[in-house]
Write an enzyme that holds these catalytic residues in place. Structure first.
Site, PDB file in Angstrom:
ATOM      1  N   THR A 130     104.836  98.257  55.287  1.00  0.00           N
ATOM      2  CA  THR A 130     105.199  99.449  54.516  1.00  0.00           C
ATOM      3  C   THR A 130     105.048 100.718  55.345  1.00  0.00           C
ATOM      4  O   THR A 130     104.240 100.750  56.286  1.00  0.00           O
ATOM      5  CB  THR A 130     104.286  99.534  53.266  1.00  0.00           C
ATOM      6  N   ASP A 131     105.764 101.772  54.948  1.00  0.00           N
ATOM      7  CA  ASP A 131     105.572 103.075  55.605  1.00  0.00           C
ATOM      8  C   ASP A 131     104.230 103.698  55.209  1.00  0.00           C
ATOM      9  O   ASP A 131     103.786 104.659  55.846  1.00  0.00           O
ATOM     10  CB  ASP A 131     106.732 104.034  55.269  1.00  0.00           C
ATOM     11  N   GLU A 132     103.582 103.148  54.169  1.00  0.00           N
ATOM     12  CA  GLU A 132     102.344 103.765  53.682  1.00  0.00           C
ATOM     13  C   GLU A 132     101.207 103.651  54.703  1.00  0.00           C
ATOM     14  O   GLU A 132     100.223 104.376  54.624  1.00  0.00           O
ATOM     15  CB  GLU A 132     101.943 103.169  52.323  1.00  0.00           C
ATOM     16  N   TYR A 155      95.445  99.750  49.244  1.00  0.00           N
ATOM     17  CA  TYR A 155      96.662  98.973  49.535  1.00  0.00           C
ATOM     18  C   TYR A 155      97.129  99.226  50.960  1.00  0.00           C
ATOM     19  O   TYR A 155      97.316  98.280  51.746  1.00  0.00           O
ATOM     20  CB  TYR A 155      97.782  99.340  48.543  1.00  0.00           C
ATOM     21  N   LYS A 159      97.351  96.697  54.267  1.00  0.00           N
ATOM     22  CA  LYS A 159      98.603  96.405  54.987  1.00  0.00           C
ATOM     23  C   LYS A 159      98.462  96.813  56.459  1.00  0.00           C
ATOM     24  O   LYS A 159      98.928  96.105  57.355  1.00  0.00           O
ATOM     25  CB  LYS A 159      99.783  97.137  54.346  1.00  0.00           C
TER      26      LYS A 159
END
Ligand code: NAD
Ligand code: TYD
Length: 347
Positions: A130-132, A155, A159
């Site tokens: 993810t970009d998060e 989260y 990741k």
């Protein structure tokens, strides 16, 4: 080629499984999924009887089971999507995210390292991220493949950790890998805990639309089928040991997106203009809420020739139509445990 796709009963995974099963009849596709609340085999009804599709019910947290499946089926490549995926749930129960996203990924990496023949000539570990992991942006700037990791939620921290392990196995054991970091996906089959399907469902049911904080948070939205196409390209043509960012070139402040959604839903449901907007309710902000995500997807565009095929308005309309046409799918999900989740999260 035998491809293990993890999390194939979930939102993005089901679109990836469908694309690979239909486009590559010569590949054997193994969908491994434990079927958590987010996993739903109804998502794959149209392809479940195809000769090249196989379902394996298993938990990536169970190392022995994962090892025995690698030993038995001799997968050549992995596309790893199985994860706990919702930020709000990670705030309530961070350890569940460490277990599945970190330990589960480790179990798959260890099985690949153990059972794949030395030299890894035919192998690839493709990790979906993810970009998060890059944290949050101010008013300007974009995440590139070289942006430092700076995760803020449990989260995104889980990741980020799994991404680091994938890269470390590439460096330390020469395991072939690709990582793609994508922006917020939307489209058919998304569990109605994420913004767009949650709000579609609430508009249908005339329930409040709970906007966190001032609603001025920004996300870059990617249509799920465009994401699946990008995964297909990166899987076949991506460079070993590299990372690609995938985004929709499509930034929206939450409140503007919600108003657009309300406008389209009013038209579709035959409501007067502005009726659904009245459901908007500002509520207490999410802790650690990232202000803005925005992806620079120019590397995958330039190197692999990928670009989104639909505009946001087209994608949103297709998505809304799908939810309106699949009332049974939605009702099956929103009855039962979902009610408890909704009550705990919003009331
Ligand atoms: P999802 O929550 O819809 O689906 C996750 C799937 O993984 C479900 O089918 C679930 O049953 C399965 N799963 C969960 N724990 C498992 C376990 N222990 N063993 C086996 N299977 C398990 O998620 P999604 O939105 O489809 O996301 C897929 C991947 O893409 C995730 O890795 C997520 O981090 C990443 N991602 C998602 C988005 C997004 O906007 N949805 C954006 C960026 C990255
Ligand atoms: P979400 O779909 O949960 O994705 P992510 O947190 O991974 O970006 O949320 C998208 C944006 O919408 C995010 O800024 C949080 C906001 N949001 C709300 O305002 N209300 C809600 O009920 C939800 C689920 C999200």
């Amino acid at each position: 080629m035998k491809i293990l796709i993890t999390g194939g009963a979930g939102f993005i995974g089901s679109h990836v499984v469908r694309l690979f099963v239909n486009k590559y009849p010569e590949y054997q596709i193994y969908n491994l999924d434990v079927l958590t609340y987010a996993g739903n085999l109804e998502n794959l009804k149209d392809i479940e009887n195809e000769d090249n599709y196989h379902f394996l019910k298993a938990d990536i947290n169970d190392a022995n089971k994962i090892n025995s499946l690698f030993s038995e089926y001799k997968f050549d490549k992995v596309i790893h999507l199985a994860a706990e995926s919702h930020v709000d749930r990670s705030i309530t129960d961070p350890l569940a995210f460490v277990k599945t996203n970190v330990i589960g990924t480790m179990n798959l990496l260890n099985a690949a390292k153990k059972y794949w023949p030395k030299g890894f000539d035919k192998n690839l570990f493709y990790h979906i991220s993810t970009d998060e992991v890059y944290g949050t942006l101010g008013e300007t700037g974009l995440f590139t493949e070289t942006t430092s990791y700076d995760p803020n939620s449990p989260y995104s921290a889980s990741k980020a950790s799994s991404d680091h392990f994938v890269r470390a196995y590439g460096e330390t054991y020469d395991l072939p890998y690709i990582i793609t970091n994508c922006s917020n996906n939307y489209g058919p089959n998304q569990f109605p805990e994420k913004l767009i399907p949650l709000f579609i469902n609430n508009i249908i049911e005339n329930k409040k639309l709970p906007v966190y904080g001032d609603g001025k948070y920004t996300r870059d939205w990617l249509y799920v089928i465009d994401h699946a196409i990008a995964i297909d390209l990166a899987f076949h043509q991506g460079e070993n040991k590299s990372t690609y960012n995938i985004g929709g070139f499509n930034e929206w402040q939450n409140i503007d997106l919600v108003k657009l959604l309300c406008k389209i839903m009013d038209e579709k449901l035959g409501r007067y203009r502005g009726e659904s907007e009245k459901l908007i309710t500002y509520i207490k902000d999410r802790p650690g809420h990232d202000k803005r995500y925005a992806i620079d997807a120019s590397k995958i565009k330039k190197e692999l020739g990928w670009k989104p095929t639909v505009t946001f308005e087209e994608g949103l309309e297709k998505t809304i139509d799908w939810y309106l046409e699949n009332e049974l799918w939605l009702n099956n999900i929103t009855s039962g445990d979902y009610q408890y989740y909704y009550k705990d999260q919003y009331q």
